[in-house]
Design an enzyme around this catalytic site. Sequence first.
Site, PDB file in Angstrom:
ATOM      1  N   GLU A   1      37.385  11.793  87.949  1.00  0.00           N
ATOM      2  CA  GLU A   1      36.875  12.776  88.905  1.00  0.00           C
ATOM      3  C   GLU A   1      35.584  12.246  89.535  1.00  0.00           C
ATOM      4  O   GLU A   1      34.498  12.392  88.944  1.00  0.00           O
ATOM      5  CB  GLU A   1      36.580  14.098  88.196  1.00  0.00           C
TER       6      GLU A   1
ATOM      7  N   GLY B   1      34.772  19.778  94.484  1.00  0.00           N
ATOM      8  CA  GLY B   1      34.370  20.976  95.213  1.00  0.00           C
ATOM      9  C   GLY B   1      33.839  20.720  96.606  1.00  0.00           C
ATOM     10  O   GLY B   1      33.248  21.616  97.216  1.00  0.00           O
TER      11      GLY B   1
ATOM     12  N   ASN C   1      41.268  24.008  86.149  1.00  0.00           N
ATOM     13  CA  ASN C   1      39.960  24.258  85.551  1.00  0.00           C
ATOM     14  C   ASN C   1      39.310  25.400  86.325  1.00  0.00           C
ATOM     15  O   ASN C   1      38.860  25.207  87.448  1.00  0.00           O
ATOM     16  CB  ASN C   1      39.116  22.971  85.658  1.00  0.00           C
TER      17      ASN C   1
ATOM     18  N   SER D   1      38.880  17.943  94.631  1.00  0.00           N
ATOM     19  CA  SER D   1      39.418  18.437  95.910  1.00  0.00           C
ATOM     20  C   SER D   1      40.915  18.191  96.070  1.00  0.00           C
ATOM     21  O   SER D   1      41.379  17.917  97.175  1.00  0.00           O
ATOM     22  CB  SER D   1      38.624  17.846  97.078  1.00  0.00           C
TER      23      SER D   1
ATOM     24  N   GLU E   1      30.059  18.387  85.523  1.00  0.00           N
ATOM     25  CA  GLU E   1      29.135  19.521  85.569  1.00  0.00           C
ATOM     26  C   GLU E   1      28.459  19.716  84.207  1.00  0.00           C
ATOM     27  O   GLU E   1      27.290  20.096  84.137  1.00  0.00           O
ATOM     28  CB  GLU E   1      29.892  20.783  86.027  1.00  0.00           C
TER      29      GLU E   1
ATOM     30  N   LYS F   1      36.606  26.868  85.645  1.00  0.00           N
ATOM     31  CA  LYS F   1      35.130  26.821  85.562  1.00  0.00           C
ATOM     32  C   LYS F   1      34.592  28.214  85.229  1.00  0.00           C
ATOM     33  O   LYS F   1      35.224  28.922  84.456  1.00  0.00           O
ATOM     34  CB  LYS F   1      34.552  26.240  86.865  1.00  0.00           C
TER      35      LYS F   1
ATOM     36  N   HIS G   1      33.175  16.987  81.463  1.00  0.00           N
ATOM     37  CA  HIS G   1      33.218  17.231  82.910  1.00  0.00           C
ATOM     38  C   HIS G   1      31.843  16.908  83.501  1.00  0.00           C
ATOM     39  O   HIS G   1      30.816  17.121  82.850  1.00  0.00           O
ATOM     40  CB  HIS G   1      33.584  18.697  83.177  1.00  0.00           C
TER      41      HIS G   1
END
Length: 248
Positions: free
Chosen positions: A164, A170, A10, A208, A96, A12, A94
């Site tokens: 996730e 991240g 991904n 991660s 985010e 992003k 996701h």
Amino acid sequence: MAPRKLAAGNWKMNGDLASLDQVDALVTAAAGAGCDVLICPPALLVYAMATRVGTGELLVGGQDCHAKASGAHTGDIAAAQLRDVGATHVILGHSERRADHAETDAIVAAKAEAAHAAGLVAIICLGETEAERDAGSTLDVIAAQLAGSVPEGATAANTVIAYEPVWAIGTGRTPTVDQIAEVHALLRDHLAARLDDGADVALLYGGSVKPGNAAEIFAIPHVDGALVGGASLKAGDFAPIIAALDAA
Ligand code: PGA
């Protein structure tokens, strides 16, 4: 049939046309692998990447789509448009997007239905926040997200689930092996109870994942692959993760 293993990257909101130079090395890494390998670049790069990949081993996907098939939705992208330019998969829900765009489970489920209708595999993302984990509600949160985000019509062929944890994305922090195993076992149980072929739905871990921890994560029961952010941006980082999945 066992779940199909998938190494998904991904990108992003990272990358530009020059980043497509990574593709050749990724195609090489994917070519010998006994797993599917997918990159989801920003939407603007999907066509160029799919064209560069050609009919090669590397799959290309989107990072989001709209729930409607077409129409007056300025700035949005329809699932069929992703399919038209060469995408095979789309990441949905996701964390985010859930945070930045207030996407609810119902919205994610509607998008997944649109993806299925367009012939895309929906990679549906779920995960608890750090506060939810600290409160001991992780399994309840995951079960509720799964129930609400996976639409009618989901099958092992058109749906992948990515666990996730929000606090692991991240950050360089990952859950323990036992924590990942516990959530993936729950996902498998719930999917097997709900879908005829729920035992065959691929379950990814994301958050991660790096070359250094991939093998340990892929050894966990019911982990069929990974959704990788930062470490998918460079072929030199992603290739060893693909190799670790291939070897698992
Ligand atoms: P990360 O991102 O690998 O950079 O933690 C994973 C993701 O958000 O899909």
